[in-house]
Design a protein around this motif. Structure first.
Motif, PDB file in Angstrom:
ATOM      1  N   ALA A 165       0.824  -1.345   0.344  1.00  8.44           N
ATOM      2  CA  ALA A 165       0.171  -0.377   0.219  1.00  8.44           C
ATOM      3  C   ALA A 165       0.955   0.992   0.177  1.00  8.44           C
ATOM      4  O   ALA A 165       0.646   2.682  -0.726  1.00  8.44           O
ATOM      5  CB  ALA A 165      -1.010  -0.281   1.173  1.00  8.44           C
ATOM      6  N   LEU A 166       2.411   0.908   0.499  1.00 15.12           N
ATOM      7  CA  LEU A 166       3.147   2.582   0.578  1.00 15.12           C
ATOM      8  C   LEU A 166       3.757   2.573  -0.573  1.00 15.12           C
ATOM      9  O   LEU A 166       3.855   3.722  -1.106  1.00 15.12           O
ATOM     10  CB  LEU A 166       3.854   2.482   1.898  1.00 15.12           C
ATOM     11  CG  LEU A 166       4.638   3.461   2.699  1.00 15.12           C
ATOM     12  CD1 LEU A 166       4.138   4.637   2.385  1.00 15.12           C
ATOM     13  CD2 LEU A 166       5.760   3.388   3.195  1.00 15.12           C
ATOM     14  N   LEU A 167       4.176   1.296  -1.011  1.00 15.43           N
ATOM     15  CA  LEU A 167       4.693   1.650  -2.116  1.00 15.43           C
ATOM     16  C   LEU A 167       4.057   1.916  -3.291  1.00 15.43           C
ATOM     17  O   LEU A 167       4.586   2.376  -4.140  1.00 15.43           O
ATOM     18  CB  LEU A 167       5.262  -0.132  -2.676  1.00 15.43           C
ATOM     19  CG  LEU A 167       5.818  -0.133  -3.738  1.00 15.43           C
ATOM     20  CD1 LEU A 167       7.301   0.414  -4.011  1.00 15.43           C
ATOM     21  CD2 LEU A 167       6.490  -1.575  -3.666  1.00 15.43           C
ATOM     22  N   GLU A 168       3.061   1.463  -3.456  1.00 11.44           N
ATOM     23  CA  GLU A 168       1.606   2.221  -4.827  1.00 11.44           C
ATOM     24  C   GLU A 168       1.312   3.790  -4.243  1.00 11.44           C
ATOM     25  O   GLU A 168       1.583   4.442  -5.594  1.00 11.44           O
ATOM     26  CB  GLU A 168       0.724   1.271  -4.567  1.00 11.44           C
ATOM     27  CG  GLU A 168       0.544   0.070  -5.175  1.00 11.44           C
ATOM     28  CD  GLU A 168      -0.562  -0.791  -5.398  1.00 11.44           C
ATOM     29  OE1 GLU A 168      -1.761  -0.300  -5.302  1.00 11.44           O
ATOM     30  OE2 GLU A 168      -0.888  -1.241  -5.929  1.00 11.44           O
ATOM     31  N   GLN A 169       1.267   4.112  -3.310  1.00  9.72           N
ATOM     32  CA  GLN A 169       1.541   5.607  -2.508  1.00  9.72           C
ATOM     33  C   GLN A 169       2.922   6.129  -3.390  1.00  9.72           C
ATOM     34  O   GLN A 169       2.479   7.066  -4.102  1.00  9.72           O
ATOM     35  CB  GLN A 169       1.083   5.661  -0.832  1.00  9.72           C
ATOM     36  CG  GLN A 169       1.452   7.291  -0.616  1.00  9.72           C
ATOM     37  CD  GLN A 169       0.421   8.423  -0.903  1.00  9.72           C
ATOM     38  OE1 GLN A 169      -1.038   7.763  -1.324  1.00  9.72           O
ATOM     39  NE2 GLN A 169       0.336   9.341  -0.244  1.00  9.72           N
ATOM     40  N   CYS A 170       3.966   5.725  -2.532  1.00 11.47           N
ATOM     41  CA  CYS A 170       5.344   6.577  -3.522  1.00 11.47           C
ATOM     42  C   CYS A 170       4.992   6.506  -5.084  1.00 11.47           C
ATOM     43  O   CYS A 170       5.697   7.912  -5.699  1.00 11.47           O
ATOM     44  CB  CYS A 170       6.469   5.221  -2.853  1.00 11.47           C
ATOM     45  SG  CYS A 170       6.342   6.037  -0.874  1.00 11.47           S
ATOM     46  N   ILE A 171       4.821   5.365  -5.682  1.00 15.59           N
ATOM     47  CA  ILE A 171       4.686   5.367  -7.169  1.00 15.59           C
ATOM     48  C   ILE A 171       3.648   6.399  -7.402  1.00 15.59           C
ATOM     49  O   ILE A 171       4.270   6.936  -8.682  1.00 15.59           O
ATOM     50  CB  ILE A 171       4.118   3.504  -7.524  1.00 15.59           C
ATOM     51  CG1 ILE A 171       5.476   2.920  -7.087  1.00 15.59           C
ATOM     52  CG2 ILE A 171       4.234   4.236  -8.955  1.00 15.59           C
ATOM     53  CD1 ILE A 171       5.285   1.456  -7.295  1.00 15.59           C
ATOM     54  N   HIS A 211      -3.701   1.335 -12.000  1.00 18.32           N
ATOM     55  CA  HIS A 211      -3.874   0.198 -11.574  1.00 18.32           C
ATOM     56  C   HIS A 211      -3.822  -0.154 -10.426  1.00 18.32           C
ATOM     57  O   HIS A 211      -2.232  -0.967 -10.210  1.00 18.32           O
ATOM     58  CB  HIS A 211      -3.873  -0.604 -12.621  1.00 18.32           C
ATOM     59  CG  HIS A 211      -4.248  -0.273 -14.288  1.00 18.32           C
ATOM     60  ND1 HIS A 211      -5.241  -0.541 -14.511  1.00 18.32           N
ATOM     61  CD2 HIS A 211      -3.376   0.561 -15.195  1.00 18.32           C
ATOM     62  CE1 HIS A 211      -5.998   0.418 -15.610  1.00 18.32           C
ATOM     63  NE2 HIS A 211      -4.961   0.820 -16.209  1.00 18.32           N
ATOM     64  N   SER A 212      -4.004  -0.812  -9.127  1.00 19.14           N
ATOM     65  CA  SER A 212      -3.859  -1.679  -8.186  1.00 19.14           C
ATOM     66  C   SER A 212      -3.667  -2.757  -8.119  1.00 19.14           C
ATOM     67  O   SER A 212      -4.547  -2.714  -9.154  1.00 19.14           O
ATOM     68  CB  SER A 212      -4.464  -0.978  -7.004  1.00 19.14           C
ATOM     69  OG  SER A 212      -4.328  -1.618  -5.539  1.00 19.14           O
ATOM     70  N   ARG A 213      -3.031  -2.951  -7.736  1.00 22.17           N
ATOM     71  CA  ARG A 213      -2.446  -4.596  -7.286  1.00 22.17           C
ATOM     72  C   ARG A 213      -2.275  -4.907  -6.390  1.00 22.17           C
ATOM     73  O   ARG A 213      -2.413  -5.879  -5.781  1.00 22.17           O
ATOM     74  CB  ARG A 213      -0.589  -4.565  -7.906  1.00 22.17           C
ATOM     75  CG  ARG A 213      -0.415  -3.958  -9.172  1.00 22.17           C
ATOM     76  CD  ARG A 213       0.849  -4.940 -10.079  1.00 22.17           C
ATOM     77  NE  ARG A 213       1.070  -4.127 -11.284  1.00 22.17           N
ATOM     78  CZ  ARG A 213       2.345  -4.117 -12.233  1.00 22.17           C
ATOM     79  NH1 ARG A 213       2.465  -4.524 -11.384  1.00 22.17           N
ATOM     80  NH2 ARG A 213       2.205  -4.202 -13.154  1.00 22.17           N
TER      81      ARG A 213
END
Length: 396
Positions: free
Chosen positions: A100-106, A393-395
């Motif tokens: 969840a945090l990685l997707e926020q950073c991206i 596109h969330s994973r």
């Protein structure tokens, strides 16, 4: 192949950039003709290289979890003990929180990260394995470099060195250290272990250094000594290094010159509550200083949002940087300097470099740092992957 049309590199004149197989190709003046086919209209926005998160602890985050009041004690050892207790109690898997945090950073524009992962006998190798799986899950979107990190100590904790060796054998890229004096109380043994591991596995080194004052400066001098002895120039980073901001520049300058000569990078979070490495003076001395978030929404702090553009603003604010060139230098600390610290040569806007890009809807780059617009477009290897602060596109 397509053209990224009507963009302004670093806020300059409008150009069109050719994107070929995920890399930057030819550059030409903006044609002004209608955008057709696969071409992407940049609408006159600023174009910059993607952001770089040079120091983060994804495996420790509580991102996406119910709010947890801050409970850490007043000193480093108390905070470490509090964190270990919280991590033992957590039921949610690492992939859920870290992902969840990685997707926020991206989504905010960071496409290169250095992530520290604990080497803790109580946690075993599971944290490392989970993070390696997470990296594979997002491998087509973002580059993540891992550090095996002895949060509980190295020399004074049986089993930690073995765990670090196991992590390096699994593919972790960097050997981590932590306060050779303040945590291990045996700086020479600590540094010897780190540099021997780095030599044996041909890895980089990244050392958390919280110790302040003369003790901190002494340790930096020893890190430089070891870098020279083991010929690790250009492959060492010191994170935090508060001590460099605790003494007069006249005392720090000779050490800064040694850091620059050995291409040892420094990472700061631009902290609000403690001294920080003097960015402007170090930059003038030729030292590469980059930015990181450190902990985000974890047992150490409830703060942070994974936006390195905001981190650049915090650096400018902390340093009293007001002119456009100064603020642009703060941006570089959150982008180009981070890539340099991580040894990446394909980060930028030159022909042949990876098309990891960020479009910002402001007139100037300094305005973008100050305003941190959420309306931004993130391009990873030539593909638009995020807009307006959200991953397309969330994973999860």
């Amino acid at each position: 192949m397509f053209w990224l049309r009507n963009v302004r590199p670093y806020g300059g004149e409008n150009v069109d950039l050719q994107i070929v197989d995920g890399r930057i190709g030819e550059r030409r003046p903006a044609s002004g003709s209608p955008v057709v086919g696969l071409d992407l209209d940049g609408q006159g926005q600023i174009l910059v290289p993607s952001l770089v998160e040079s120091h983060i602890h994804l495996d420790k985050t509580l991102w996406g979890q119910p709010w947890r009041p801050h409970s850490a004690g007043p000193n480093l050892k108390a905070r470490i003990a509090n964190e270990r207790q919280i991590l033992r109690e957590l039921k949610s898997p690492i992939a859920e929180r870290a992902g969840a945090l990685l997707e926020q950073c991206i989504a905010r524009g960071s496409l290169l990260l250095r992530c520290h992962v604990d080497a803790d006998p109580e946690l075993g190798i599971e944290h490392v394995q989970a993070m390696l799986e997470l990296r594979q899950h997002y491998a087509d979107l973002v580059d993540i470099e891992f550090v095996t990190f002895p949060q509980v100590g190295l020399v004074n904790r049986p089993g930690v060195e073995d765990l670090m060796r196991e992590a390096l054998a699994l593919g972790v890229e960097v050997v981590g250290g932590l306060d050779p004096c303040g945590i291990d109380n045996d700086p020479i043994a600590h540094l010897t272990t780190l540099f021997e591991l780095a030599s044996q596995f041909d890895r980089g080194i990244d050392i958390h250094l919280h110790d302040g004052g003369e003790l901190g400066l002494w340790q930096i001098a020893r890190i430089v000594d070891f870098t020279e002895r083991y010929q690790r120039q250009g492959r060492v980073m010191i994170s935090h290094a508060f001590c460099l901001g605790m003494k007069d520049w006249s005392q720090v300058q000779p050490l800064a010159e040694r850091l620059a000569a050995n291409r040892i990078s420094l990472m700061t979070t631009a902290p609000s509550d403690i001294a920080y490495p003097p960015f402007n003076e170090l930059r003038s001395a030729g030292v590469n200083v980059c930015l990181g978030s450190d902990g985000i929404r974890d047992a150490w702090t409830p703060m942070g949002n994974g936006d390195m553009l905001e981190r650049a603003m915090l650096l400018a604010l902390r340093c009293g940087m007001r002119t456009d060139p100064e603020i642009c230098a703060a941006f570089d600390a959150a982008s180009t300097n981070g890539a340099r610290a991580l040894g990446r040569s394909d980060h930028g806007l030159a022909t042949g470099q990876t098309a990891n890009l960020l479009l910002l809807p402001t007139e100037t780059l300094s305005e973008a740092v100050v305003s941190r617009p959420l309306a931004r477009t993130v391009i990873s290897r030539g593909n638009v992957v995020a807009k307006n602060g959200s991953l397309l596109h969330s994973r999860l």
